[in-house]
Write an enzyme that holds these catalytic residues in place. Structure first.
Site, mmCIF file in Angstrom:
data_model
loop_
_atom_site.group_PDB
_atom_site.id
_atom_site.type_symbol
_atom_site.label_atom_id
_atom_site.label_comp_id
_atom_site.label_asym_id
_atom_site.label_seq_id
_atom_site.Cartn_x
_atom_site.Cartn_y
_atom_site.Cartn_z
ATOM 1 N N ASP A 1 0.927 -1.232 -0.081
ATOM 2 C CA ASP A 1 0.106 -0.022 0.108
ATOM 3 C C ASP A 1 0.997 1.286 0.147
ATOM 4 O OD1 ASP A 1 -3.095 0.511 0.870
ATOM 5 O OD2 ASP A 1 -1.679 2.076 1.147
ATOM 6 N N SER B 1 -6.672 14.980 -13.210
ATOM 7 C CA SER B 1 -8.149 14.395 -14.028
ATOM 8 C C SER B 1 -8.679 15.955 -14.592
ATOM 9 C CB SER B 1 -8.977 13.701 -13.031
ATOM 10 O OG SER B 1 -10.306 13.690 -13.711
ATOM 11 N N TYR C 1 -13.951 13.180 -5.030
ATOM 12 C CA TYR C 1 -12.842 12.633 -5.747
ATOM 13 C C TYR C 1 -12.017 13.660 -6.254
ATOM 14 C CZ TYR C 1 -10.495 10.767 -9.839
ATOM 15 O OH TYR C 1 -9.406 10.415 -10.877
ATOM 16 N N LYS D 1 -7.755 15.268 -6.007
ATOM 17 C CA LYS D 1 -7.006 15.426 -7.031
ATOM 18 C C LYS D 1 -6.527 16.958 -6.593
ATOM 19 C CE LYS D 1 -6.988 11.612 -9.091
ATOM 20 N NZ LYS D 1 -5.692 10.655 -8.967
ATOM 21 N N ASN E 1 -19.544 2.475 -14.384
ATOM 22 C CA ASN E 1 -19.921 3.584 -14.275
ATOM 23 C C ASN E 1 -19.849 4.282 -15.441
ATOM 24 O OD1 ASN E 1 -21.059 3.713 -11.497
ATOM 25 N ND2 ASN E 1 -19.010 3.723 -10.786
ATOM 26 N N ASN E 2 -18.750 4.173 -16.053
ATOM 27 C CA ASN E 2 -18.198 4.784 -17.073
ATOM 28 C C ASN E 2 -18.803 4.256 -18.377
ATOM 29 O OD1 ASN E 2 -15.402 4.928 -15.303
ATOM 30 N ND2 ASN E 2 -16.129 6.979 -15.970
ATOM 31 N N ASN F 1 -28.365 3.175 -20.658
ATOM 32 C CA ASN F 1 -28.924 4.379 -20.311
ATOM 33 C C ASN F 1 -28.106 5.481 -20.629
ATOM 34 O OD1 ASN F 1 -30.992 3.163 -18.302
ATOM 35 N ND2 ASN F 1 -29.120 2.459 -17.525
ATOM 36 N N VAL F 2 -28.579 6.433 -21.511
ATOM 37 C CA VAL F 2 -27.991 7.603 -22.013
ATOM 38 C C VAL F 2 -28.611 8.522 -21.085
ATOM 39 C CG1 VAL F 2 -28.059 9.446 -23.704
ATOM 40 C CG2 VAL F 2 -28.006 6.834 -24.531
ATOM 41 N N GLY G 1 -24.353 16.091 -11.254
ATOM 42 C CA GLY G 1 -23.047 16.425 -11.416
ATOM 43 C C GLY G 1 -22.374 16.292 -12.638
HETATM 44 P P1 NAD Z 1 -7.322 1.509 -11.470
HETATM 45 O O1 NAD Z 1 -8.353 1.498 -10.288
HETATM 46 O O2 NAD Z 1 -7.373 0.392 -12.847
HETATM 47 O O3 NAD Z 1 -6.087 1.553 -11.145
HETATM 48 C C1 NAD Z 1 -5.398 2.024 -9.780
HETATM 49 C C2 NAD Z 1 -4.448 1.196 -9.137
HETATM 50 O O4 NAD Z 1 -3.789 1.649 -7.761
HETATM 51 C C3 NAD Z 1 -5.072 -0.267 -8.887
HETATM 52 O O5 NAD Z 1 -4.309 -1.303 -9.514
HETATM 53 C C4 NAD Z 1 -5.446 -0.211 -7.333
HETATM 54 O O6 NAD Z 1 -5.098 -1.688 -6.913
HETATM 55 C C5 NAD Z 1 -3.974 0.642 -6.947
HETATM 56 N N1 NAD Z 1 -4.503 1.239 -5.602
HETATM 57 C C6 NAD Z 1 -5.388 2.078 -5.199
HETATM 58 N N2 NAD Z 1 -5.246 2.603 -3.944
HETATM 59 C C7 NAD Z 1 -3.699 2.055 -3.548
HETATM 60 C C8 NAD Z 1 -2.973 2.196 -2.664
HETATM 61 N N3 NAD Z 1 -3.358 2.737 -1.389
HETATM 62 N N4 NAD Z 1 -1.785 1.618 -2.519
HETATM 63 C C9 NAD Z 1 -1.405 0.923 -3.548
HETATM 64 N N5 NAD Z 1 -2.067 0.755 -4.539
HETATM 65 C C10 NAD Z 1 -3.360 1.448 -4.729
HETATM 66 O O7 NAD Z 1 -7.454 3.321 -12.214
HETATM 67 P P2 NAD Z 1 -7.087 3.727 -13.438
HETATM 68 O O8 NAD Z 1 -8.031 4.157 -14.383
HETATM 69 O O9 NAD Z 1 -6.048 3.120 -13.801
HETATM 70 O O10 NAD Z 1 -6.323 5.144 -12.810
HETATM 71 C C11 NAD Z 1 -5.155 5.742 -12.468
HETATM 72 C C12 NAD Z 1 -4.951 6.812 -12.141
HETATM 73 O O11 NAD Z 1 -5.542 7.915 -12.867
HETATM 74 C C13 NAD Z 1 -5.791 6.991 -10.610
HETATM 75 O O12 NAD Z 1 -5.413 7.879 -9.900
HETATM 76 C C14 NAD Z 1 -7.061 7.895 -11.199
HETATM 77 O O13 NAD Z 1 -7.508 8.684 -10.321
HETATM 78 C C15 NAD Z 1 -6.565 8.756 -12.508
HETATM 79 N N6 NAD Z 1 -7.462 8.941 -13.286
HETATM 80 C C16 NAD Z 1 -8.053 7.855 -13.986
HETATM 81 C C17 NAD Z 1 -9.079 8.363 -14.994
HETATM 82 C C18 NAD Z 1 -10.091 7.367 -15.764
HETATM 83 O O14 NAD Z 1 -10.884 7.415 -16.341
HETATM 84 N N7 NAD Z 1 -9.491 5.852 -15.644
HETATM 85 C C19 NAD Z 1 -9.448 9.576 -15.252
HETATM 86 C C20 NAD Z 1 -8.742 10.554 -14.713
HETATM 87 C C21 NAD Z 1 -7.582 10.240 -13.819
HETATM 88 N N1 UDP Z 2 -23.080 8.205 -19.841
HETATM 89 C C1 UDP Z 2 -24.120 7.757 -20.193
HETATM 90 N N2 UDP Z 2 -24.461 6.407 -19.458
HETATM 91 C C2 UDP Z 2 -23.560 5.766 -18.697
HETATM 92 C C3 UDP Z 2 -22.444 6.042 -18.507
HETATM 93 C C4 UDP Z 2 -22.196 7.567 -19.065
HETATM 94 O O1 UDP Z 2 -24.821 8.237 -20.730
HETATM 95 O O2 UDP Z 2 -24.028 4.683 -18.669
HETATM 96 C C5 UDP Z 2 -22.635 9.602 -20.435
HETATM 97 C C6 UDP Z 2 -22.372 10.615 -19.156
HETATM 98 O O3 UDP Z 2 -23.362 11.421 -18.924
HETATM 99 C C7 UDP Z 2 -21.455 11.592 -19.887
HETATM 100 C C8 UDP Z 2 -20.668 10.653 -20.595
HETATM 101 O O4 UDP Z 2 -21.364 9.481 -20.885
HETATM 102 O O5 UDP Z 2 -22.032 12.372 -20.595
HETATM 103 C C9 UDP Z 2 -19.230 9.816 -20.115
HETATM 104 O O6 UDP Z 2 -19.544 9.617 -18.877
HETATM 105 P P1 UDP Z 2 -18.255 9.060 -18.060
HETATM 106 O O7 UDP Z 2 -18.858 8.560 -16.725
HETATM 107 O O8 UDP Z 2 -17.649 7.750 -18.930
HETATM 108 O O9 UDP Z 2 -17.176 10.167 -17.987
HETATM 109 P P2 UDP Z 2 -17.146 11.535 -17.213
HETATM 110 O O10 UDP Z 2 -18.658 11.686 -17.112
HETATM 111 O O11 UDP Z 2 -16.590 11.013 -15.841
HETATM 112 O O12 UDP Z 2 -16.475 12.280 -18.064
#
Ligand code: NAD
Ligand code: UDP
Length: 333
Positions: free
Chosen positions: A58, A124, A148, A152, A197-198, A215-216, A294
């Site tokens: 960790d 992010s 979240y 950041k 969620n994404n 779901n849009v 949000g």
């Molecule tokens: P992910 O969850 O796939 O990867 C994060 C990794 O960190 C995981 O393997 C998890 O096990 C590990 N982890 C979490 N807490 C930990 C801790 N306390 N100690 C050690 N390991 C730990 O996520 P990801 O999508 O690869 O994202 C990586 C980074 O990028 C994150 O900081 C996230 O906030 C940032 N980010 C992601 C997105 C996205 O959409 N995926 C967008 C913007 C920023």
């Molecule tokens: N979105 C959607 N249905 C879903 C997930 C996301 O319509 O099941 C839409 C969401 O409202 C946004 C876009 O897709 O307009 C991207 O969402 P995501 O959660 O992937 O990224 P973020 O909103 O964090 O940028």
């Protein structure tokens, strides 16, 4: 360089490990596996043809992190480790501040103690909050709208303060837009547990028949077709961005800089459905529902700074993002 990737077994970390190893760096992965599996590291090794050490640890275990930095003679760190689910952060803010902010403090203390001064941090586009203008450049005011995002922002501020206190730091804060897609091998990709969620992983699960329809969330935004617009970036382009940032830190004279990593293009939810159907031949049934709380209408990057200073340009098109997502998802069918 010897580079430590915290969160290296995760989605973005695993792809970055591949790119850095293929660029000739020695990568060491540190992960507590709370959102990933150790088998990912074997898959990374299958792609690169090398074995990469995984330290199951960790990031808040400062003394162990310090030991790992010393053991592998680490010269730079990419800090991915953290929690990233917006909804969960609203339910469990302390867990998010603990993992993300305390995690960053722990890592920075370990780095400081060991004299490691190069850091790339995963931030992010969420730190821009409600866009006041588009595209979003790095000077756009920040203002997170959920816990979240606030973690950041806190970390970004902490990094700026640290760099101001000691000009020997070389820190690149990367603000990612919407990472999607997977490595072309189909061996690594995004594999969220539970219902995604994404948007992109949700679409992939609908295509696989694991979920009935998409779901849009809202079709009454002030966007061309009324659905939300985002800047989707292929995860391999994002990974390249980390390689470029690490190279840049080797000759940069500034202790801390912020870069957007996005393509600069915005696509709507309906664009994404259409692109996925075209790229994969799969039908994506959908239903329009209410707006998700949000959400912003549109969010896309001004990526000129990364282009100028990092010589970084996103190479992958939307079709490749969809195809590689599907290749990874269908490998699990
Ligand atoms: P992910 O969850 O796939 O990867 C994060 C990794 O960190 C995981 O393997 C998890 O096990 C590990 N982890 C979490 N807490 C930990 C801790 N306390 N100690 C050690 N390991 C730990 O996520 P990801 O999508 O690869 O994202 C990586 C980074 O990028 C994150 O900081 C996230 O906030 C940032 N980010 C992601 C997105 C996205 O959409 N995926 C967008 C913007 C920023
Ligand atoms: N979105 C959607 N249905 C879903 C997930 C996301 O319509 O099941 C839409 C969401 O409202 C946004 C876009 O897709 O307009 C991207 O969402 P995501 O959660 O992937 O990224 P973020 O909103 O964090 O940028």
């Amino acid at each position: 360089m010897n580079i430590l990737l915290t969160g290296g077994a995760g989605y973005i970390g695993s792809h970055t490990a591949v790119v850095l190893a293929q660029a000739g760096h020695h990568v060491v992965l540190l992960d507590n596996l709370c959102n990933s599996q150790a088998s990912v590291v074997t898959r990374i090794g299958r792609i690169t043809g090398q074995a990469h050490p995984l330290e199951v640890c960790d990031v808040r275990e400062t003394a162990r992190v310090q030991h790992i930095l010393r053991q592998y003679n680490i010269q730079a760190v990419v800090h991915f480790a953290g929690l990233k689910a917006v909804g969960e952060s609203v339910q469990q803010p302390l867990a998010y501040f603990n993992a993300n902010v305390s995690g960053a403090i722990s890592l920075l203390e370990a780095m400081q103690a060991e004299g490691v001064r190069k850091l790339v941090f995963s931030s992010s586009a969420t730190v821009y909050g409600q866009p006041q203008y588009l595209p979003l450049d790095e000077d756009h005011p920040t203002g997170a709208i959920n816990p979240y995002g606030r973690t950041k922002l806190h970390i970004e501020e902490m990094l700026q303060d640290l760099a101001a206190s000691d000009a020997t730091w070389r820190i690149a804060i990367l603000r990612y837009f919407n990472p999607v897609g997977a490595h072309e091998s189909g061996l690594i990709g995004e594999d969220p547990s539970g219902t995604p969620n994404n948007l992109m992983p949700y679409i992939a699960r609908v295509a696989a028949g694991k979920l009935p329809y998409l779901n849009v969330w809202g079709d009454d935004y002030a966007t061309p077709d009324g659905t939300g617009v985002r800047d989707y970036i292929h995860v391999m382009d994002l990974a390249e961005g980390h390689r470029a940032a690490l190279d840049y830190l080797n000759h940069s004279t500034l202790p801390c800089e912020v870069f957007n990593l996005g393509t600069g293009k915005g696509y709507s939810v309906l664009d994404m459905i259409q692109a996925f159907e075209l790229a994969t031949g799969k039908r994506i049934p959908f239903q329009v529902g209410p707006r998700r709380s949000g959400d912003v209408a549109a969010c896309y990057a001004d990526n000129q700074k990364a282009a100028m200073k990092l010589a970084w340009h996103a190479q992958h098109q939307l079709g490749q993002m969809c195809q590689s997502t599907w290749q990874f998802e269908s490998g699990y069918l």
